[in-house]
Design a protein around this motif. Structure first.
Motif, PDB file in Angstrom:
ATOM      1  N   TYR A 121     -16.564 -35.476  11.920  1.00  0.00           N
ATOM      2  CA  TYR A 121     -17.167 -36.465  11.033  1.00  0.00           C
ATOM      3  C   TYR A 121     -18.041 -37.358  11.881  1.00  0.00           C
ATOM      4  CZ  TYR A 121     -13.505 -40.164  11.695  1.00  0.00           C
ATOM      5  OH  TYR A 121     -12.648 -41.122  12.170  1.00  0.00           O
TER       6      TYR A 121
ATOM      7  N   CYS B 298     -16.940 -40.709  13.661  1.00  0.00           N
ATOM      8  CA  CYS B 298     -15.690 -40.575  14.402  1.00  0.00           C
ATOM      9  C   CYS B 298     -15.743 -41.412  15.687  1.00  0.00           C
ATOM     10  CB  CYS B 298     -15.442 -39.111  14.753  1.00  0.00           C
ATOM     11  SG  CYS B 298     -13.932 -38.828  15.696  1.00  0.00           S
TER      12      CYS B 298
ATOM     13  N   CYS C 116     -14.951 -36.280  18.144  1.00  0.00           N
ATOM     14  CA  CYS C 116     -16.044 -35.516  17.516  1.00  0.00           C
ATOM     15  C   CYS C 116     -17.337 -35.563  18.327  1.00  0.00           C
ATOM     16  CB  CYS C 116     -16.289 -36.004  16.090  1.00  0.00           C
ATOM     17  SG  CYS C 116     -14.918 -35.633  14.966  1.00  0.00           S
TER      18      CYS C 116
ATOM     19  N   ASN D  52     -15.621 -35.717   6.192  1.00  0.00           N
ATOM     20  CA  ASN D  52     -15.563 -36.991   5.476  1.00  0.00           C
ATOM     21  C   ASN D  52     -16.514 -36.897   4.277  1.00  0.00           C
ATOM     22  OD1 ASN D  52     -15.835 -39.597   4.502  1.00  0.00           O
ATOM     23  ND2 ASN D  52     -16.035 -40.542   6.508  1.00  0.00           N
TER      24      ASN D  52
ATOM     25  N   TYR E 299      -6.589 -32.484   8.633  1.00  0.00           N
ATOM     26  CA  TYR E 299      -6.948 -33.861   8.960  1.00  0.00           C
ATOM     27  C   TYR E 299      -6.258 -34.782   7.972  1.00  0.00           C
ATOM     28  CZ  TYR E 299     -10.200 -32.860   5.178  1.00  0.00           C
ATOM     29  OH  TYR E 299     -10.742 -32.480   3.980  1.00  0.00           O
TER      30      TYR E 299
ATOM     31  N   ASP F 229     -10.680 -44.332   9.201  1.00  0.00           N
ATOM     32  CA  ASP F 229     -10.856 -43.183  10.087  1.00  0.00           C
ATOM     33  C   ASP F 229      -9.939 -42.033   9.688  1.00  0.00           C
ATOM     34  OD1 ASP F 229     -12.806 -44.398  11.797  1.00  0.00           O
ATOM     35  OD2 ASP F 229     -11.188 -45.620  12.631  1.00  0.00           O
ATOM     36  N   TYR F 230      -9.973 -40.986  10.490  1.00  0.00           N
ATOM     37  CA  TYR F 230      -9.159 -39.796  10.250  1.00  0.00           C
ATOM     38  C   TYR F 230      -8.385 -39.426  11.511  1.00  0.00           C
ATOM     39  CZ  TYR F 230     -11.869 -38.921   6.026  1.00  0.00           C
ATOM     40  OH  TYR F 230     -12.457 -39.021   4.787  1.00  0.00           O
TER      41      TYR F 230
END
Length: 179
Positions: free
Chosen positions: A75, A78, A82, A112, A161, A167-168
């Motif tokens: 994403y 990130c 990422c 995302n 995820y 965020d993730y």
């Protein structure tokens, strides 16, 4: 291996295998866990639609073009892995004897659903600008999509995820899909 590559390899290894599970090791709630699930021998649904970096709706089948395809699920906002992963892709492409677009394709998909093609275009332009090697613009695609198609491609690739605040939580990996 120089220091940057050793660090990148270590980071990718840590994140790729943190949460890595084989199919027979799945906890009952694995669908909700972040990590990478091995999906050898599985198929990617090629009828999924996304938006490319130009805002054009594209179908995966049309992008894969009967060549091996490297997928990265990332994403764009990130704060962690990422960017180093995508930088590593760009640096590796610069060193390959194989030619992107001719010998293989690369597709980076934002997982995302709030990110759009404008962000994809900015990221693509940034990474291509860092590369020494000229490359056909269609050889490396940056895609965005809706939550349904993102979930389908993530599931097919074994990429898990989990949203945490803005965020993730996620791993990092590259998946190679045969033509």
């Amino acid at each position: 291996m120089n220091k940057v590559y050793r660090i990148l390899f270590l980071i990718i290894t840590i994140f790729s295998f943190n949460g890595f599970l084989k199919a027979d090791d799945k906890p009952s709630d694995f669908k909700n866990a972040a990590g990478i699930e091995e999906k050898l021998g599985s198929y990617v649904p090629k009828d999924l639609t996304f938006f490319d970096e130009n805002g054009k709706r594209v179908v995966l089948n049309d992008l894969m073009k009967d060549k091996p395809t490297i997928f990265s699920l990332i994403y764009f906002r990130c704060p962690g892995i990422c960017s180093p992963l995508t930088t590593g892709i760009a640096e590796t492409i610069d060193k390959l004897d194989l030619e992107p677009g001719k010998d293989f394709n690369i597709i980076s998909i934002s997982f995302n659903p709030d990110e759009d093609y404008i962000m994809a275009a900015e990221k693509k332009a940034n990474y291509l600008a860092t590369m020494k090697r000229p490359m056909n613009n269609d050889s490396w695609r940056f895609l965005t999509g809706d939550s349904t198609n993102i979930a389908k491609i993530a599931d097919a690739l074994g990429f898990r995820y989990q949203k945490q605040g803005p965020d993730y939580m996620h791993g990092a990996s590259l998946m190679v899909v045969a033509a």
